[in-house]
Design a protein around this motif. Sequence first.
Motif, PDB file in Angstrom:
ATOM      1  N   MET A  28       0.776  -0.913  -0.019  1.00 54.89           N
ATOM      2  CA  MET A  28      -0.025   0.018  -0.207  1.00 54.89           C
ATOM      3  C   MET A  28       0.567   1.099  -0.330  1.00 54.89           C
ATOM      4  SD  MET A  28      -2.856  -1.178  -0.192  1.00 54.89           S
ATOM      5  CE  MET A  28      -2.387  -2.431  -1.278  1.00 54.89           C
ATOM      6  N   GLY A  29       1.854   0.548   0.638  1.00 57.27           N
ATOM      7  CA  GLY A  29       3.046   2.107   0.611  1.00 57.27           C
ATOM      8  C   GLY A  29       3.618   2.498  -0.459  1.00 57.27           C
ATOM      9  N   ARG A  30       3.467   1.634  -1.644  1.00 54.26           N
ATOM     10  CA  ARG A  30       3.865   1.755  -3.131  1.00 54.26           C
ATOM     11  C   ARG A  30       2.651   2.059  -4.331  1.00 54.26           C
ATOM     12  NH1 ARG A  30       8.711  -0.168  -5.197  1.00 54.26           N
ATOM     13  NH2 ARG A  30       8.606  -0.161  -7.267  1.00 54.26           N
ATOM     14  N   LEU A  31       1.954   1.734  -3.337  1.00 55.15           N
ATOM     15  CA  LEU A  31       0.008   2.346  -4.583  1.00 55.15           C
ATOM     16  C   LEU A  31       0.293   3.501  -5.234  1.00 55.15           C
ATOM     17  CD1 LEU A  31      -2.632   0.354  -5.199  1.00 55.15           C
ATOM     18  CD2 LEU A  31      -3.098   2.706  -4.276  1.00 55.15           C
ATOM     19  N   ASP A  32       0.635   4.689  -4.820  1.00 58.71           N
ATOM     20  CA  ASP A  32       0.534   5.341  -5.488  1.00 58.71           C
ATOM     21  C   ASP A  32       1.822   5.825  -6.670  1.00 58.71           C
ATOM     22  OD1 ASP A  32      -1.991   6.797  -4.560  1.00 58.71           O
ATOM     23  OD2 ASP A  32      -0.811   8.150  -2.963  1.00 58.71           O
ATOM     24  N   ARG A  63      -4.363  -4.899 -13.223  1.00 57.35           N
ATOM     25  CA  ARG A  63      -3.765  -5.896 -12.863  1.00 57.35           C
ATOM     26  C   ARG A  63      -2.643  -5.189 -12.580  1.00 57.35           C
ATOM     27  NH1 ARG A  63      -6.773  -8.916 -12.989  1.00 57.35           N
ATOM     28  NH2 ARG A  63      -6.853 -10.972 -14.741  1.00 57.35           N
ATOM     29  N   TRP A  64      -1.687  -6.007 -11.309  1.00 57.41           N
ATOM     30  CA  TRP A  64      -0.235  -4.827 -10.735  1.00 57.41           C
ATOM     31  C   TRP A  64       1.092  -5.850 -11.212  1.00 57.41           C
ATOM     32  CZ3 TRP A  64      -0.396  -2.830  -5.233  1.00 57.41           C
ATOM     33  CH2 TRP A  64       1.122  -2.035  -4.799  1.00 57.41           C
ATOM     34  N   ASN A  65       2.048  -4.659 -11.907  1.00 54.28           N
ATOM     35  CA  ASN A  65       3.603  -5.646 -12.029  1.00 54.28           C
ATOM     36  C   ASN A  65       4.035  -5.410 -11.348  1.00 54.28           C
ATOM     37  OD1 ASN A  65       3.374  -7.397 -14.682  1.00 54.28           O
ATOM     38  ND2 ASN A  65       3.684  -6.098 -16.378  1.00 54.28           N
ATOM     39  N   HIS A  66       4.259  -6.227 -10.042  1.00 52.05           N
ATOM     40  CA  HIS A  66       5.798  -5.360  -8.937  1.00 52.05           C
ATOM     41  C   HIS A  66       6.718  -5.945  -9.640  1.00 52.05           C
ATOM     42  CE1 HIS A  66       6.540  -5.498  -5.262  1.00 52.05           C
ATOM     43  NE2 HIS A  66       6.047  -4.894  -5.044  1.00 52.05           N
ATOM     44  N   ASP A  75      -7.010 -10.034  -6.427  1.00 52.95           N
ATOM     45  CA  ASP A  75      -7.417 -10.247  -4.764  1.00 52.95           C
ATOM     46  C   ASP A  75      -6.094 -10.882  -4.142  1.00 52.95           C
ATOM     47  OD1 ASP A  75      -9.682 -11.246  -5.593  1.00 52.95           O
ATOM     48  OD2 ASP A  75      -8.330 -12.926  -7.046  1.00 52.95           O
ATOM     49  N   GLN A  76      -4.473  -9.995  -5.195  1.00 53.60           N
ATOM     50  CA  GLN A  76      -3.607 -10.230  -3.850  1.00 53.60           C
ATOM     51  C   GLN A  76      -3.363  -8.117  -3.016  1.00 53.60           C
ATOM     52  OE1 GLN A  76      -1.733 -11.861  -6.677  1.00 53.60           O
ATOM     53  NE2 GLN A  76       0.006 -12.804  -4.846  1.00 53.60           N
ATOM     54  N   PHE A  77      -4.174  -7.409  -3.405  1.00 54.59           N
ATOM     55  CA  PHE A  77      -3.984  -6.208  -3.330  1.00 54.59           C
ATOM     56  C   PHE A  77      -5.189  -5.578  -3.255  1.00 54.59           C
ATOM     57  CE2 PHE A  77      -2.754  -6.404  -7.655  1.00 54.59           C
ATOM     58  CZ  PHE A  77      -4.414  -4.925  -7.970  1.00 54.59           C
ATOM     59  N   ILE A  78      -6.604  -5.499  -3.585  1.00 53.78           N
ATOM     60  CA  ILE A  78      -8.014  -4.896  -3.797  1.00 53.78           C
ATOM     61  C   ILE A  78      -7.991  -5.270  -2.043  1.00 53.78           C
ATOM     62  CG2 ILE A  78     -10.052  -5.079  -3.727  1.00 53.78           C
ATOM     63  CD1 ILE A  78      -8.792  -4.179  -6.376  1.00 53.78           C
ATOM     64  N   ALA A  79      -8.769  -6.035  -1.108  1.00 52.24           N
ATOM     65  CA  ALA A  79      -8.454  -5.827  -0.059  1.00 52.24           C
ATOM     66  C   ALA A  79      -7.998  -5.202   0.730  1.00 52.24           C
ATOM     67  CB  ALA A  79      -8.568  -7.301   0.743  1.00 52.24           C
TER      68      ALA A  79
END
Length: 287
Positions: A28-32, A63-66, A75-79
Motif C-alpha cells: 500500500m505504501g507503493r500504490l500511488d 493488474r499490478w506488475n510488481h 485478489d492480492q491487493f484489493i482487500a
Amino acid sequence: EEAARANEIWKLYDAQRSHAASWQLSLMGRLDFAIDSGEIWVAYQPKVLLATREIVGMEALVRWNHPMVGPLSPDQFIAAAETHNKIAALTYFVLDRALTDLARLQAAGHALGVSVNLSPKMLEERDLVERVAEALARHGVDAADVTLEITEIGDLLGIPGCIQTMQRLVATGVKLSIDDYGTGNATLEYLARLPSHEVKIDRTFITDLDENRDNLILVRATLEMAHRLGRSVVAEGVENEGVLRLLKKLGCDVAQGYLLSRPIPLPDLIVLLEDSAAPDRVRLVIS
Ligand code: C2E
Ligand code: MG
Ligand code: MG
Ligand code: MG
C-alpha cells in the motif's frame, strides 16, 4: 552489483511477504507510485452477446506488475486497498483508464460498452456520484455505455444509504450490475430491492454447469427471476463449449470466460474486435 542489489531487495520483499500484515502495508505504501509509474494497469475481458456472438462489452480488470514479485492479481491487493483507504484512488484510476480506452475504441468504430468493478466500500465515499459524473463528462462518453459492477459479497444493504447511492448512480445514466451473484447474502428480496440493470452469476455456478445438476437448477431459477425483474443476465467463468451452448439454450444474455477470451491488454482486444468484425475471420465461435 546491480543483480546483488536486486537480490537484496527481493529478499526484503520476500521476508515481508511472509508477514502478511507488513507485506500489505508495504504494498500500500507503493500504490500511488505504482499507479503513476504504470506498474498498475488495466486488462480487458470481452463480454459476448450469446444471441449474436458479438463482443458487446469489456470488463476492466486491474493488474499490478510488481517489479520485485512479478504480477499480482487483484485478489492480492484489493482487500488491502480497502482497509488502507486506497480503494478510491485505485477505483478512479481504473475508471479513468477504462473511459479513455472506451472513447478510443468507439472513435475507431467499435460499438461496445465498458464495465468497471466497484468495491461496495466505494458506496460509502461521499463524492462517488459526483466523481463518476465528472469522469463521464470529461471523457465525453455516453453514460449508458458504462456499467459499474458491485460485488454482492457481504451485506450491501447494510451499507448506510446504499440504495440511495445506487439510485443516484443510476440517475447519472450508468448501468449497475450485481457481481458474483449467488455467493453472498443475496435473496429474492435483495435482487428486487437493489437498483440494477444486470445480474452477473458467479463463476462457481457456471464453470461446471454442464455436469452439475444443482447449479443448473440455481442458474435456471436465477435467469427466470432476473428476467422477470427486467435484469439482463451475464454468466462469468465460461470455460467450455458445452456450458456456452447450454447458457444460450437457457436464455442467458451475455457470457464471459476463458473459453471466449482471458483478460488481455488493450492492443490484443483491438485485434480481437477487428477480427470479429471481419466475417471470414470470426474467432469467437458459438454454435
Ligand atoms: P470479478 O469482477 O468477478 O471478475 C472476474 C474474475 O474472474 C477475474 O479475475 C477474471 O480474470 C476471472 N475469470 C474470467 N473468466 C474466467 C474463467 O473462465 N475461469 C476462471 N477461473 N476465472 C475467470 P481477476 O481479474 O483476478 O479479478 C478478481 C476480482 O478482483 C474481480 O472479480 C473483482 O471483484 C476484483 N477486481 C478486479 N479489478 C478490480 C478493480 O478495478 N476494482 C475493484 N474494486 N475490484 C477489482
Ligand atoms: Mg466484475
Ligand atoms: Mg464476478
Ligand atoms: Mg469475482
